[in-house]
Design a protein around this motif. Structure first.
Motif, PDB file in Angstrom:
ATOM      1  N   HIS A 150       1.004  -7.107  -5.392  1.00  0.00           N
ATOM      2  CA  HIS A 150       1.575  -6.091  -4.505  1.00  0.00           C
ATOM      3  C   HIS A 150       1.978  -6.688  -3.160  1.00  0.00           C
ATOM      4  CE1 HIS A 150      -1.931  -5.692  -1.799  1.00  0.00           C
ATOM      5  NE2 HIS A 150      -2.681  -5.863  -2.888  1.00  0.00           N
ATOM      6  N   VAL A 202      -0.105  -2.343   1.385  1.00  0.00           N
ATOM      7  CA  VAL A 202      -0.650  -1.618   0.234  1.00  0.00           C
ATOM      8  C   VAL A 202      -2.173  -1.712   0.240  1.00  0.00           C
ATOM      9  CG1 VAL A 202      -0.770  -1.545  -2.281  1.00  0.00           C
ATOM     10  CG2 VAL A 202       1.425  -1.951  -1.141  1.00  0.00           C
ATOM     11  N   HIS A 232      -2.046   1.113  -4.362  1.00  0.00           N
ATOM     12  CA  HIS A 232      -1.943   0.095  -5.396  1.00  0.00           C
ATOM     13  C   HIS A 232      -2.094   0.696  -6.783  1.00  0.00           C
ATOM     14  CE1 HIS A 232      -3.960  -2.677  -8.243  1.00  0.00           C
ATOM     15  NE2 HIS A 232      -2.979  -3.476  -7.883  1.00  0.00           N
ATOM     16  N   SER A 267      -2.985  -7.085 -12.705  1.00  0.00           N
ATOM     17  CA  SER A 267      -2.650  -7.008 -11.289  1.00  0.00           C
ATOM     18  C   SER A 267      -3.638  -7.831 -10.479  1.00  0.00           C
ATOM     19  CB  SER A 267      -2.689  -5.559 -10.811  1.00  0.00           C
ATOM     20  OG  SER A 267      -2.542  -5.480  -9.407  1.00  0.00           O
ATOM     21  N   TYR A 326      -5.052  -7.450  -6.968  1.00  0.00           N
ATOM     22  CA  TYR A 326      -5.150  -6.611  -5.766  1.00  0.00           C
ATOM     23  C   TYR A 326      -5.854  -7.392  -4.655  1.00  0.00           C
ATOM     24  CZ  TYR A 326      -6.531  -3.043  -2.489  1.00  0.00           C
ATOM     25  OH  TYR A 326      -6.718  -2.332  -1.325  1.00  0.00           O
ATOM     26  N   HIS A 364       5.907  -8.341  -5.034  1.00  0.00           N
ATOM     27  CA  HIS A 364       6.653  -7.428  -4.169  1.00  0.00           C
ATOM     28  C   HIS A 364       6.416  -7.800  -2.720  1.00  0.00           C
ATOM     29  CE1 HIS A 364       7.157  -3.148  -2.376  1.00  0.00           C
ATOM     30  NE2 HIS A 364       8.330  -3.736  -2.458  1.00  0.00           N
TER      31      HIS A 364
END
Length: 411
Positions: free
Chosen positions: A7, A11, A16, A38, A40, A292
């Protein structure tokens, strides 16, 4: 095959979960059987204002059009119109309130509500918290605008500008145009209130306007009428500066991570890169990494530094950056991994860079690495101005279609 999503800036956990859920579902639909994971990092490596933002001047968000009006023209009239609406949601309603309409001789009998008053009554009667079973309620929740909708509705319906425009709208055609301007004002107000948390494409924004318009007696086919035309011409003449001024307080205080995460990474990014390396290497299979915004910067740094040391991160098949600032930092000499003029090292994977030209946090990679066949840019459009467009990428089919094409091309 495996996908790893990283991410971007600003975020945190709740956001998220929403964003990754969307990415996971869209990729799973295109790649049945693929693993979608993912990384995080927001809680561990994200920034926060230690003294509550006391260093920020003008922390109260204004709603005026601003004082600095220059002649820079946005390239697309629709995002430019919404740029003005985000700055001043009532700007179109104000045009109708001040200018009125030319009448065809009709008049309103004493004691009979005008056509415009009927529209205002319907607007004031809209439910402030539509149920999820209602398309309006579901879409407000899906775009992150639900929490601000009730206050937006109240502000617009109770505004002096709406009251004056309602009195001026004596004919049915006037009322339909007024309904469109009011609906756009409500949606713009909710978007402005959501700020960086808005998760709304241009199509979704326009659908919200249509849903409100039809419920207050307007015509969903009317794109905006005379007021929108006036504001559209003005929009092509103004700079983004009024919007940036208007959003400064919310970005740098209530949404400090939006900018602060980038600054903190530039100062102390090594720990995040090590977390990314561990996440990529966790499973021994071919991986597509998708970053991102700041996530893309960190991935470019990690992959370039590792390849330059002769220790490429294993099994990275494709790097995808979305709305990323990595190329711009490279040009400025602020990218950790590479100095300006240095090429990408051998062992760096293929790089697909996706951008929206309305996103002022998105940059081109191909021109800064000319002749490198591994690097390609791809443009998409959410139909939104900045800031909402920076959060809208992962709702666009074009993003996933291009990723799927790149995966096939790397086989």
């Amino acid at each position: 095959m495996r996908f790893l999503f990283v991410h971007g800036t600003g975020v945190r956990r709740a956001r998220h979960e929403v964003l990754f859920g969307r990415v996971r579902d869209r990729l799973a639909a295109r790649f049945p059987g693929a693993t979608v994971a993912s990384c995080y990092w927001g809680d561990r490596f994200g920034a926060e204002l230690s003294t509550g933002g006391v260093s920020v001047p003008g922390v109260r968000r204004t709603r005026g059009a601003g004082e600095d009006v220059l002649a820079t023209a946005p390239p697309d009239i629709v995002p430019a119109q919404w740029l003005l609406l985000l700055t001043d949601p009532l700007c179109e309603v104000r045009v109708l309130a001040e200018a009125g309409w030319e009448t065809t001789g009709g008049f309103t009998l004493p004691g009979v509500r005008s056509a415009g008053s009927e529209v205002l009554g319907l607007l004031a009667g809209l439910p402030p918290a539509p149920d999820r079973s209602d398309e309006l309620g579901a879409l407000l929740r899906d775009t992150g605008l639900f929490d601000g909708f009730a206050e937006a509705l109240e502000r617009v319906a109770g505004s002096p500008e709406a009251a004056r425009a309602g009195r001026n709208a004596t004919e049915d055609g006037h009322a339909r145009e007024l309904a469109t301007a009011l609906a756009r004002a409500v949606v713009a107000d909710a978007l402005a209130a959501a700020g960086p948390e808005a998760d709304c494409t241009g199509d979704e924004r326009d659908r919200l306007v249509q849903l409100v318009v039809t419920r207050i007696g307007g015509d969903a086919r009317m794109p905006g009428g005379r007021a929108a035309a006036v504001l559209g011409r003005l929009a092509l003449r103004v700079t983004t500066q009024p919007v940036l001024n208007a959003w400064r307080g919310s970005i740098t205080t209530g949404s400090a991570p939006f900018v602060g995460d980038i600054l903190r990474y530039q100062a102390r990014g090594e720990a995040l890169r090590e977390l990314l390396r561990a996440s990529i290497s966790q499973e021994p299979e071919s991986t597509v990494v998708i970053g991102h915004s700041l996530g893309g910067i960190a991935l470019v740094d990690l992959l370039a530094l590792s390849a330059a040391r002769g220790e490429p991160v294993p099994d990275v098949r494709l790097l995808v950056t979305v709305g990323s600032q990595a190329p711009f930092l490279y040009e400025m000499g602020a990218l950790t991994a590479l100095a300006p003029g240095e090429g990408l090292p051998p062992g760096f994977p293929r790089w697909l860079n996706i951008f929206d030209r309305q996103d002022i946090l998105a940059f081109l990679a191909e021109p800064v690495f000319p002749g490198d066949a591994r690097v390609s840019d791809h443009e998409v459009s959410s139909g939104q101005p900045f800031i909402p467009c920076h959060s809208a990428y992962f709702k666009l089919d074009a993003v996933y279609d291009r990723i799927a094409q790149a995966v096939v091309e790397t086989r």
